[in-house]
Design a protein around this motif. Structure first.
Motif, PDB file in Angstrom:
ATOM      1  N   LEU A   1      -5.956  14.906  -9.671  1.00  0.00           N
ATOM      2  CA  LEU A   1      -6.416  15.791  -8.878  1.00  0.00           C
ATOM      3  C   LEU A   1      -5.658  15.811  -7.498  1.00  0.00           C
ATOM      4  N   GLU A   2      -6.029  14.527  -6.885  1.00  0.00           N
ATOM      5  CA  GLU A   2      -5.633  14.163  -5.515  1.00  0.00           C
ATOM      6  C   GLU A   2      -5.529  12.569  -5.356  1.00  0.00           C
ATOM      7  N   VAL A   3      -4.177  12.336  -4.250  1.00  0.00           N
ATOM      8  CA  VAL A   3      -3.905  10.855  -3.944  1.00  0.00           C
ATOM      9  C   VAL A   3      -4.013  11.127  -2.592  1.00  0.00           C
ATOM     10  N   LYS A   4      -4.792  10.289  -1.961  1.00  0.00           N
ATOM     11  CA  LYS A   4      -4.706  10.106  -0.389  1.00  0.00           C
ATOM     12  C   LYS A   4      -4.521   8.917   0.094  1.00  0.00           C
ATOM     13  N   ASP A   5      -3.822   8.614   1.133  1.00  0.00           N
ATOM     14  CA  ASP A   5      -3.387   7.313   1.723  1.00  0.00           C
ATOM     15  C   ASP A   5      -4.499   6.912   2.710  1.00  0.00           C
ATOM     16  N   THR A   6      -5.194   5.591   2.511  1.00  0.00           N
ATOM     17  CA  THR A   6      -6.183   5.165   3.255  1.00  0.00           C
ATOM     18  C   THR A   6      -5.606   3.750   3.730  1.00  0.00           C
ATOM     19  N   THR A   7      -6.286   3.121   4.659  1.00  0.00           N
ATOM     20  CA  THR A   7      -6.175   1.746   4.967  1.00  0.00           C
ATOM     21  C   THR A   7      -6.395   0.792   3.916  1.00  0.00           C
TER      22      THR A   7
ATOM     23  N   GLN B   1       3.991   5.789  -5.524  1.00  0.00           N
ATOM     24  CA  GLN B   1       4.047   5.799  -6.939  1.00  0.00           C
ATOM     25  C   GLN B   1       2.954   6.826  -7.562  1.00  0.00           C
ATOM     26  N   TYR B   2       1.718   6.666  -6.733  1.00  0.00           N
ATOM     27  CA  TYR B   2       0.660   7.550  -7.609  1.00  0.00           C
ATOM     28  C   TYR B   2       0.695   8.964  -6.824  1.00  0.00           C
ATOM     29  N   TYR B   3       1.140   9.069  -5.656  1.00  0.00           N
ATOM     30  CA  TYR B   3       1.422  10.543  -4.938  1.00  0.00           C
ATOM     31  C   TYR B   3       2.518  11.325  -5.993  1.00  0.00           C
ATOM     32  N   ALA B   4       3.587  10.676  -6.596  1.00  0.00           N
ATOM     33  CA  ALA B   4       4.229  11.336  -7.573  1.00  0.00           C
ATOM     34  C   ALA B   4       3.747  11.818  -8.937  1.00  0.00           C
ATOM     35  N   LYS B   5       2.584  11.183  -9.195  1.00  0.00           N
ATOM     36  CA  LYS B   5       1.873  11.534 -10.531  1.00  0.00           C
ATOM     37  C   LYS B   5       0.796  12.678  -9.977  1.00  0.00           C
ATOM     38  N   GLU B   6       0.590  12.988  -8.957  1.00  0.00           N
ATOM     39  CA  GLU B   6      -0.331  13.995  -8.655  1.00  0.00           C
ATOM     40  C   GLU B   6       0.068  15.108  -9.368  1.00  0.00           C
TER      41      GLU B   6
ATOM     42  N   PHE C   1     -20.446   3.624 -11.555  1.00  0.00           N
ATOM     43  CA  PHE C   1     -21.102   3.450 -10.252  1.00  0.00           C
ATOM     44  C   PHE C   1     -21.771   4.526  -9.878  1.00  0.00           C
ATOM     45  N   GLY C   2     -23.073   4.509  -9.968  1.00  0.00           N
ATOM     46  CA  GLY C   2     -23.935   5.817  -9.908  1.00  0.00           C
ATOM     47  C   GLY C   2     -23.545   6.961 -11.005  1.00  0.00           C
ATOM     48  N   ARG C   3     -23.165   7.937 -10.686  1.00  0.00           N
ATOM     49  CA  ARG C   3     -22.934   9.122 -11.900  1.00  0.00           C
ATOM     50  C   ARG C   3     -21.246   9.117 -11.978  1.00  0.00           C
ATOM     51  N   ASN C   4     -20.427   8.385 -10.952  1.00  0.00           N
ATOM     52  CA  ASN C   4     -19.101   8.362 -11.129  1.00  0.00           C
ATOM     53  C   ASN C   4     -18.408   7.292 -11.893  1.00  0.00           C
ATOM     54  N   LEU C   5     -17.246   7.429 -12.313  1.00  0.00           N
ATOM     55  CA  LEU C   5     -16.743   6.633 -13.292  1.00  0.00           C
ATOM     56  C   LEU C   5     -15.494   6.080 -12.677  1.00  0.00           C
ATOM     57  N   SER C   6     -15.190   4.794 -12.753  1.00  0.00           N
ATOM     58  CA  SER C   6     -14.127   3.842 -12.264  1.00  0.00           C
ATOM     59  C   SER C   6     -12.971   3.987 -13.448  1.00  0.00           C
ATOM     60  N   ILE C   7     -11.844   4.293 -13.210  1.00  0.00           N
ATOM     61  CA  ILE C   7     -10.871   4.328 -14.187  1.00  0.00           C
ATOM     62  C   ILE C   7      -9.632   3.425 -13.568  1.00  0.00           C
ATOM     63  N   ASN C   8      -9.258   2.415 -14.204  1.00  0.00           N
ATOM     64  CA  ASN C   8      -7.942   1.589 -13.823  1.00  0.00           C
ATOM     65  C   ASN C   8      -6.679   2.250 -14.431  1.00  0.00           C
ATOM     66  N   LEU C   9      -5.822   2.660 -13.352  1.00  0.00           N
ATOM     67  CA  LEU C   9      -4.606   3.268 -13.743  1.00  0.00           C
ATOM     68  C   LEU C   9      -3.555   2.378 -13.876  1.00  0.00           C
ATOM     69  N   GLY C  10      -3.753   0.773 -13.769  1.00  0.00           N
ATOM     70  CA  GLY C  10      -2.706  -0.113 -13.825  1.00  0.00           C
ATOM     71  C   GLY C  10      -2.616  -0.981 -12.734  1.00  0.00           C
ATOM     72  N   LYS C  11      -2.191  -0.538 -11.429  1.00  0.00           N
ATOM     73  CA  LYS C  11      -2.269  -0.982 -10.143  1.00  0.00           C
ATOM     74  C   LYS C  11      -3.687  -0.639  -9.160  1.00  0.00           C
ATOM     75  N   VAL C  12      -4.323   0.246  -9.684  1.00  0.00           N
ATOM     76  CA  VAL C  12      -4.923   0.710  -8.718  1.00  0.00           C
ATOM     77  C   VAL C  12      -6.126   1.433  -9.372  1.00  0.00           C
TER      78      VAL C  12
ATOM     79  N   ARG D   1       0.871  -1.177  -0.142  1.00  0.00           N
ATOM     80  CA  ARG D   1      -0.068  -0.092  -0.093  1.00  0.00           C
ATOM     81  C   ARG D   1       0.952   1.222  -0.113  1.00  0.00           C
ATOM     82  N   LYS D   2       1.868   1.149   0.821  1.00  0.00           N
ATOM     83  CA  LYS D   2       2.751   2.414   0.743  1.00  0.00           C
ATOM     84  C   LYS D   2       3.578   2.829  -0.501  1.00  0.00           C
ATOM     85  N   VAL D   3       4.020   1.440  -1.241  1.00  0.00           N
ATOM     86  CA  VAL D   3       4.665   1.605  -2.470  1.00  0.00           C
ATOM     87  C   VAL D   3       3.603   2.185  -3.401  1.00  0.00           C
ATOM     88  N   LEU D   4       2.572   1.831  -3.506  1.00  0.00           N
ATOM     89  CA  LEU D   4       1.403   2.284  -4.556  1.00  0.00           C
ATOM     90  C   LEU D   4       1.226   3.805  -4.216  1.00  0.00           C
ATOM     91  N   PHE D   5       1.006   4.105  -2.826  1.00  0.00           N
ATOM     92  CA  PHE D   5       0.753   5.490  -2.617  1.00  0.00           C
ATOM     93  C   PHE D   5       2.023   6.234  -2.960  1.00  0.00           C
TER      94      PHE D   5
END
Length: 401
Positions: A183-189, A129-134, A146-157, A123-127
């Motif tokens: 726009l934003e990358v947040k670290d969650t459990t 990796q993608y935080y650097a692309k913010e 899902f609803g009015r939102n859209l899920s986009i696969n970026l490779g590993k997440v 999880r730390k490595v993924l965060f």
């Protein structure tokens, strides 16, 4: 067994980009946890793993005494001399602990410690990796709505494209590849939570940075950008090299570079203008492709009075005021546009002292042949098609600027 462990750690390091030393540290902690579950304490227990061979040493330090009162911390002299004949009373003996003697619960807990560490590191490595692309553009694959939102696969997440960041009229099909702005990358459990956008002005800027080598090299700068997603974007550019045309570099040969960006934005029109430190000239450029008679800019109030030929008023304002609105956002000035007739009726020429400077402006009273296409814009009160960068007349005007 150690060879198999070493190979497993190498595979984990390669696939999940988790450092091998971190995994070895997790195994050491799991062994200590197993000892604690088995013996009830770990004060005098130590573990050491060889980073190269994965051989490990697990032992307890016990004091050599005549009479053993605490078997966890003490050992008798005869037993100590079975380990090493040089031990005497009062010495600290290293007593090997065999992990095979651990119970099922202790072993299970040790396994969970290792798995938990692996998940945390992944999880730390993924965060990271993608935080650097913010604040950058990435390519993703459309998954599902899902609803009015859209899920986009970026490779590993997976990332979320919320309704508020979607361009009206755009619809994507599953497995379709699109570019989005992070726009934003947040670290969650549960791993990194990523929010992306298709409407942010920086998306256009990053797309041009990827397409135009001069921008990437710092020769051409994007000074300002204003956007109404899905409809039109205005972008002001500046060249740090007098031999390089900033607008031409962004347009490319036969419009190849700007075409690539327009295609990614699903046909969104893009106006590229030259940046100027003089606010009056910048506002004049920002209102293109409309011709401007004069501009009076107040830098302190951040306001500007603009006078245009009568036949250019509709083009300067744009469909539903879009051209003037985008120009105001681009320049940061509140722009008031008047036609030449309105300006003369209101006495603006005299007030602004432009009469002498522009008394030879009669040439604009009769529409130039090169702008014949604008008659239609005045008749149908729409400048949507005529103001596209694709018009040859607009390209000619940019060369004049």
């Amino acid at each position: 067994m150690n060879k198999e462990l070493l190979e497993a750690l190498r595979l984990l390091e390669k696939e999940k980009d988790i450092n091998k030393d971190t995994l070895l540290e997790a195994i050491e902690n799991s062994l200590l946890q197993a000892c604690k579950n088995h013996f009830g304490r770990t004060d005098n227990i130590h573990v050491h793993m060889d980073r190269e061979t994965c051989d490990y040493e697990l032992y307890a330090e016990k004091e050599v005494v005549e009479q053993v009162e605490d078997p966890l911390t003490q050992i008798s002299l005869p037993n100590a001399r079975q380990i090493n004949a040089r031990y005497n009373l009062g010495d600290i003996a290293r007593v090997e602990i065999k992990s095979k003697e651990f119970g099922r619960i202790a072993t299970s807990n040790a396994k969970n410690v290792i798995l938990q560490k692996i998940r945390e590191e992944e999880r730390k490595v993924l965060f990271e990796q993608y935080y650097a692309k913010e604040k950058d553009v990435v390519t993703g694959v459309v998954q599902r709505y899902f609803g009015r939102n859209l899920s986009i696969n970026l490779g590993k997440v997976d990332a979320t494209l919320p309704e508020s960041e979607q361009v009206k009229g755009e619809h994507f099909e599953p497995t379709e590849r699109i570019k989005v702005y992070v726009l934003e990358v947040k670290d969650t459990t549960k791993g990194p939570r990523i929010q992306v956008s298709r409407t942010h002005p920086e998306l256009v800027k990053r797309l041009f940075e990827a397409e135009v080598t001069e921008i990437k090299d710092g020769i051409v700068e994007i000074k300002a950008i204003s956007r109404e997603a899905g409809s039109r974007t205005k972008m002001a550019v500046w060249s740090n090299d007098e031999n390089v045309d900033a607008v031409g570099a962004c347009v490319g040969i036969n419009g190849a570079r700007v075409n690539a960006v327009v295609e990614e934005l699903r046909g969104e029109k893009i106006d590229i203008i030259s940046w100027n430190e003089n606010p009056a000239l910048l506002i004049e450029n920002a209102l293109s492709p409309a011709k401007v008679i004069c501009v009076a800019a107040d830098e302190e109030e951040r306001t500007a009075q603009v006078i245009v030929p009568d036949y250019q008023l509709s083009l300067a304002i744009g469909k539903e005021g879009q051209n003037a609105r985008l120009a105001a956002r681009l320049t940061g000035y509140k722009i008031d546009i008047k036609s030449e007739s309105q300006a003369r009726e209101l006495g603006l020429f005299e007030d602004l002292q432009f009469e002498e400077e522009y008394e030879g402006y009669e040439e604009y009273e009769e529409e130039p042949e090169e702008y014949n296409f604008q008659e239609d814009a005045v008749e149908d009160n729409s400048s949507e098609d005529e103001t596209s960068w694709e018009d040859e007349n607009f390209q000619g005007q940019q060369e004049e600027n």
